[in-house]
Design a protein around this motif. Sequence first.
Motif, PDB file in Angstrom:
ATOM      1  N   ASP A  98     -82.073 -54.909 -52.293  1.00  0.00           N
ATOM      2  CA  ASP A  98     -83.007 -55.275 -52.876  1.00  0.00           C
ATOM      3  C   ASP A  98     -83.311 -54.243 -53.932  1.00  0.00           C
ATOM      4  O   ASP A  98     -83.980 -55.787 -55.157  1.00  0.00           O
ATOM      5  CB  ASP A  98     -83.799 -56.079 -51.820  1.00  0.00           C
ATOM      6  N   SER A  99     -84.083 -53.514 -53.572  1.00  0.00           N
ATOM      7  CA  SER A  99     -84.574 -52.984 -55.001  1.00  0.00           C
ATOM      8  C   SER A  99     -83.861 -51.986 -55.996  1.00  0.00           C
ATOM      9  O   SER A  99     -84.498 -51.656 -56.775  1.00  0.00           O
ATOM     10  CB  SER A  99     -85.770 -52.136 -54.257  1.00  0.00           C
ATOM     11  N   GLY A 100     -82.304 -52.933 -56.260  1.00  0.00           N
ATOM     12  CA  GLY A 100     -81.627 -52.094 -57.779  1.00  0.00           C
ATOM     13  C   GLY A 100     -81.530 -50.244 -57.100  1.00  0.00           C
ATOM     14  O   GLY A 100     -80.731 -50.221 -57.549  1.00  0.00           O
ATOM     15  N   ASP A 101     -81.606 -49.721 -55.694  1.00  0.00           N
ATOM     16  CA  ASP A 101     -81.359 -49.151 -55.168  1.00  0.00           C
ATOM     17  C   ASP A 101     -79.139 -49.400 -54.915  1.00  0.00           C
ATOM     18  O   ASP A 101     -78.460 -49.406 -54.414  1.00  0.00           O
ATOM     19  CB  ASP A 101     -81.951 -48.056 -53.862  1.00  0.00           C
ATOM     20  N   PRO A 102     -78.673 -47.809 -55.500  1.00  0.00           N
ATOM     21  CA  PRO A 102     -77.020 -48.100 -54.996  1.00  0.00           C
ATOM     22  C   PRO A 102     -76.924 -47.930 -53.501  1.00  0.00           C
ATOM     23  O   PRO A 102     -77.627 -47.032 -53.199  1.00  0.00           O
ATOM     24  CB  PRO A 102     -76.821 -46.475 -55.795  1.00  0.00           C
ATOM     25  N   LEU A 103     -75.890 -48.269 -53.605  1.00  0.00           N
ATOM     26  CA  LEU A 103     -75.778 -49.085 -51.908  1.00  0.00           C
ATOM     27  C   LEU A 103     -74.741 -47.746 -51.760  1.00  0.00           C
ATOM     28  O   LEU A 103     -74.664 -47.573 -50.263  1.00  0.00           O
ATOM     29  CB  LEU A 103     -75.652 -50.055 -51.513  1.00  0.00           C
ATOM     30  N   TYR A 104     -74.045 -47.370 -52.835  1.00  0.00           N
ATOM     31  CA  TYR A 104     -72.882 -46.519 -52.073  1.00  0.00           C
ATOM     32  C   TYR A 104     -72.489 -44.811 -53.561  1.00  0.00           C
ATOM     33  O   TYR A 104     -73.072 -45.841 -54.792  1.00  0.00           O
ATOM     34  CB  TYR A 104     -71.211 -47.129 -52.043  1.00  0.00           C
ATOM     35  N   GLU A 105     -72.105 -44.643 -53.144  1.00  0.00           N
ATOM     36  CA  GLU A 105     -71.546 -43.519 -53.711  1.00  0.00           C
ATOM     37  C   GLU A 105     -69.774 -42.929 -53.743  1.00  0.00           C
ATOM     38  O   GLU A 105     -69.343 -42.993 -52.410  1.00  0.00           O
ATOM     39  CB  GLU A 105     -71.731 -41.402 -52.867  1.00  0.00           C
ATOM     40  N   VAL A 106     -69.580 -43.190 -54.952  1.00  0.00           N
ATOM     41  CA  VAL A 106     -67.624 -42.936 -55.152  1.00  0.00           C
ATOM     42  C   VAL A 106     -67.640 -42.150 -56.044  1.00  0.00           C
ATOM     43  O   VAL A 106     -67.818 -41.706 -57.068  1.00  0.00           O
ATOM     44  CB  VAL A 106     -67.637 -44.230 -56.128  1.00  0.00           C
ATOM     45  N   ILE A 107     -66.682 -41.297 -55.276  1.00  0.00           N
ATOM     46  CA  ILE A 107     -66.148 -40.523 -55.884  1.00  0.00           C
ATOM     47  C   ILE A 107     -64.511 -39.968 -55.435  1.00  0.00           C
ATOM     48  O   ILE A 107     -63.773 -41.155 -55.275  1.00  0.00           O
ATOM     49  CB  ILE A 107     -66.486 -38.937 -55.011  1.00  0.00           C
ATOM     50  N   THR A 108     -63.551 -39.421 -56.670  1.00  0.00           N
ATOM     51  CA  THR A 108     -62.293 -39.882 -57.113  1.00  0.00           C
ATOM     52  C   THR A 108     -62.066 -38.557 -56.267  1.00  0.00           C
ATOM     53  O   THR A 108     -62.424 -36.710 -56.997  1.00  0.00           O
ATOM     54  CB  THR A 108     -61.530 -40.223 -58.059  1.00  0.00           C
ATOM     55  N   CYS A 109     -60.781 -38.382 -56.041  1.00  0.00           N
ATOM     56  CA  CYS A 109     -60.021 -36.304 -55.231  1.00  0.00           C
ATOM     57  C   CYS A 109     -58.950 -36.322 -55.366  1.00  0.00           C
ATOM     58  O   CYS A 109     -58.670 -37.454 -55.197  1.00  0.00           O
ATOM     59  CB  CYS A 109     -61.003 -36.172 -53.995  1.00  0.00           C
ATOM     60  N   THR A 110     -58.406 -35.491 -55.084  1.00  0.00           N
ATOM     61  CA  THR A 110     -56.908 -35.354 -54.946  1.00  0.00           C
ATOM     62  C   THR A 110     -56.688 -33.847 -54.676  1.00  0.00           C
ATOM     63  O   THR A 110     -57.355 -33.499 -54.571  1.00  0.00           O
ATOM     64  CB  THR A 110     -56.112 -35.420 -56.720  1.00  0.00           C
ATOM     65  N   ASP A 111     -54.985 -33.359 -54.881  1.00  0.00           N
ATOM     66  CA  ASP A 111     -54.847 -32.582 -53.542  1.00  0.00           C
ATOM     67  C   ASP A 111     -55.164 -31.256 -54.771  1.00  0.00           C
ATOM     68  O   ASP A 111     -55.796 -30.497 -53.703  1.00  0.00           O
ATOM     69  CB  ASP A 111     -53.295 -32.300 -53.580  1.00  0.00           C
ATOM     70  N   VAL A 112     -54.539 -30.973 -55.869  1.00  0.00           N
ATOM     71  CA  VAL A 112     -55.191 -30.303 -56.390  1.00  0.00           C
ATOM     72  C   VAL A 112     -55.852 -31.158 -58.035  1.00  0.00           C
ATOM     73  O   VAL A 112     -55.155 -31.744 -58.753  1.00  0.00           O
ATOM     74  CB  VAL A 112     -53.972 -28.914 -57.155  1.00  0.00           C
ATOM     75  N   PRO A 113     -56.796 -30.233 -58.106  1.00  0.00           N
ATOM     76  CA  PRO A 113     -57.536 -30.770 -59.246  1.00  0.00           C
ATOM     77  C   PRO A 113     -57.258 -30.743 -60.274  1.00  0.00           C
ATOM     78  O   PRO A 113     -56.443 -29.949 -60.866  1.00  0.00           O
ATOM     79  CB  PRO A 113     -59.499 -30.197 -59.382  1.00  0.00           C
ATOM     80  N   GLY A 114     -57.246 -31.596 -61.673  1.00  0.00           N
ATOM     81  CA  GLY A 114     -56.129 -31.969 -62.481  1.00  0.00           C
ATOM     82  C   GLY A 114     -56.112 -32.822 -63.159  1.00  0.00           C
ATOM     83  O   GLY A 114     -56.954 -34.028 -62.961  1.00  0.00           O
ATOM     84  N   PRO A 115     -55.105 -32.779 -64.499  1.00  0.00           N
ATOM     85  CA  PRO A 115     -55.068 -34.778 -65.489  1.00  0.00           C
ATOM     86  C   PRO A 115     -54.336 -35.047 -64.266  1.00  0.00           C
ATOM     87  O   PRO A 115     -53.432 -34.490 -63.750  1.00  0.00           O
ATOM     88  CB  PRO A 115     -54.140 -33.733 -66.375  1.00  0.00           C
ATOM     89  N   GLY A 152     -61.269 -31.424 -55.642  1.00  0.00           N
ATOM     90  CA  GLY A 152     -60.219 -31.526 -54.780  1.00  0.00           C
ATOM     91  C   GLY A 152     -60.625 -32.361 -52.892  1.00  0.00           C
ATOM     92  O   GLY A 152     -61.654 -33.119 -53.236  1.00  0.00           O
ATOM     93  N   LEU A 153     -60.252 -31.803 -52.183  1.00  0.00           N
ATOM     94  CA  LEU A 153     -59.893 -32.471 -51.175  1.00  0.00           C
ATOM     95  C   LEU A 153     -60.877 -32.311 -50.537  1.00  0.00           C
ATOM     96  O   LEU A 153     -61.593 -32.815 -49.260  1.00  0.00           O
ATOM     97  CB  LEU A 153     -58.399 -32.259 -50.152  1.00  0.00           C
ATOM     98  N   ASP A 154     -61.823 -31.477 -50.698  1.00  0.00           N
ATOM     99  CA  ASP A 154     -63.122 -31.029 -50.003  1.00  0.00           C
ATOM    100  C   ASP A 154     -64.063 -31.525 -50.401  1.00  0.00           C
ATOM    101  O   ASP A 154     -64.821 -31.989 -49.723  1.00  0.00           O
ATOM    102  CB  ASP A 154     -63.572 -29.654 -50.706  1.00  0.00           C
ATOM    103  N   ALA A 155     -64.004 -32.746 -50.992  1.00  0.00           N
ATOM    104  CA  ALA A 155     -64.684 -33.762 -51.410  1.00  0.00           C
ATOM    105  C   ALA A 155     -65.133 -34.694 -50.426  1.00  0.00           C
ATOM    106  O   ALA A 155     -65.651 -35.718 -50.128  1.00  0.00           O
ATOM    107  CB  ALA A 155     -64.621 -35.002 -52.770  1.00  0.00           C
ATOM    108  N   VAL A 156     -64.015 -35.135 -49.303  1.00  0.00           N
ATOM    109  CA  VAL A 156     -63.557 -35.858 -48.131  1.00  0.00           C
ATOM    110  C   VAL A 156     -64.300 -35.520 -47.268  1.00  0.00           C
ATOM    111  O   VAL A 156     -64.823 -36.760 -46.487  1.00  0.00           O
ATOM    112  CB  VAL A 156     -62.204 -35.543 -47.905  1.00  0.00           C
ATOM    113  N   ALA A 157     -65.148 -34.584 -47.242  1.00  0.00           N
ATOM    114  CA  ALA A 157     -65.377 -33.255 -45.681  1.00  0.00           C
ATOM    115  C   ALA A 157     -66.651 -35.111 -45.308  1.00  0.00           C
ATOM    116  O   ALA A 157     -66.653 -34.800 -43.924  1.00  0.00           O
ATOM    117  CB  ALA A 157     -66.291 -32.514 -45.816  1.00  0.00           C
TER     118      ALA A 157
END
Length: 314
Positions: free
Chosen positions: A31-48, A62-67
């Motif tokens: 209600d105060s306008g603060d984000p409720l989620y942080e969304v990050i994209t990851c893959t097995d090997v970072p890159g295109p 990379g996969l460390d983002a999932v921890a």
Amino acid sequence: MTHRIAVYVRDGLLAMELGIVHRLFGQARSDSGDPLYEVITCTDVPGPIRTDSDVRILVERGLDAVADADTVIVPASDADYASDGTVSTLFEGLSTQRLASICTGSFVLAAAGLLDGKRATTHWKSAALFAELYPQVLLDPNVLYTEDGNVLTAAGEASGIDLCLHMIRQDFGAAVANRVARGTVVPPHRNGGQAQYIDTPVPRTHSTSTAAAQEWALRNLRSTLSVEDLARHQAMSVRTFSRRFVAEVGVSPARWIVAQRVQRARELLENTDLTIERIAHDTGFGTATSLRNQIAAELGVSPSAYRATFRVGS
């Protein structure tokens, strides 16, 4: 606290599905306008990462983002149709986190054994292959999305929107989910049990639409509503109206009415101090017992417990 979502992508990513996740969860605000989620994209090997279109995306995580992720979402990839049986190390030890897939992303969860003995769905075009590869999964190819414990699966791109809104509703309540739906110009709620697709074409002319009856019903939820009432309001026979309603909406008129009443009850529980008896009256359930039974059947909790969890401002 901000809910963290990790989106696991692979070569052949369906770019639209990645966009759905970022767009919907990214719009969710308090209600105060603060984000409720942080969304990050990851893959097995970072890159295109190659997508299903003529663009590539650069994934830096990379996969460390999932921890520390609260939810892991797997969009579809064209690689799902020719899996070599290998499973990313991402899925080691994820049994306690909420997991979700969109479209054939369910193949990844199934290959990791995370759908064993669970109800799940996938795109109807891939259902036969899925059933052949993963007979231990309780596949339901005729629904928009499923939820079995901490694992959720959506049938395709559009039902991925429904699933994301469903998770937002679970996490932060109907008011937040409805704001996100309005911002995205999509329906705020479609029951997961609706059919994936309907063979009968949706009528193209206003004269054959059931929209007027739906609008009238929504204005009169507190009243006793029957299929006969809706058909009469649309100036159709009950048989014709029922057939066209299912063709347009995907569920029977009676089931749709119950779903709308439950949705309205949720909004009142979240946003008002009305008693359970008053909410039962205003939503057409008639008695508090009837309301409690329907809320428990749809949400698995009592109206009081739902209010305690999702009451706006609590």
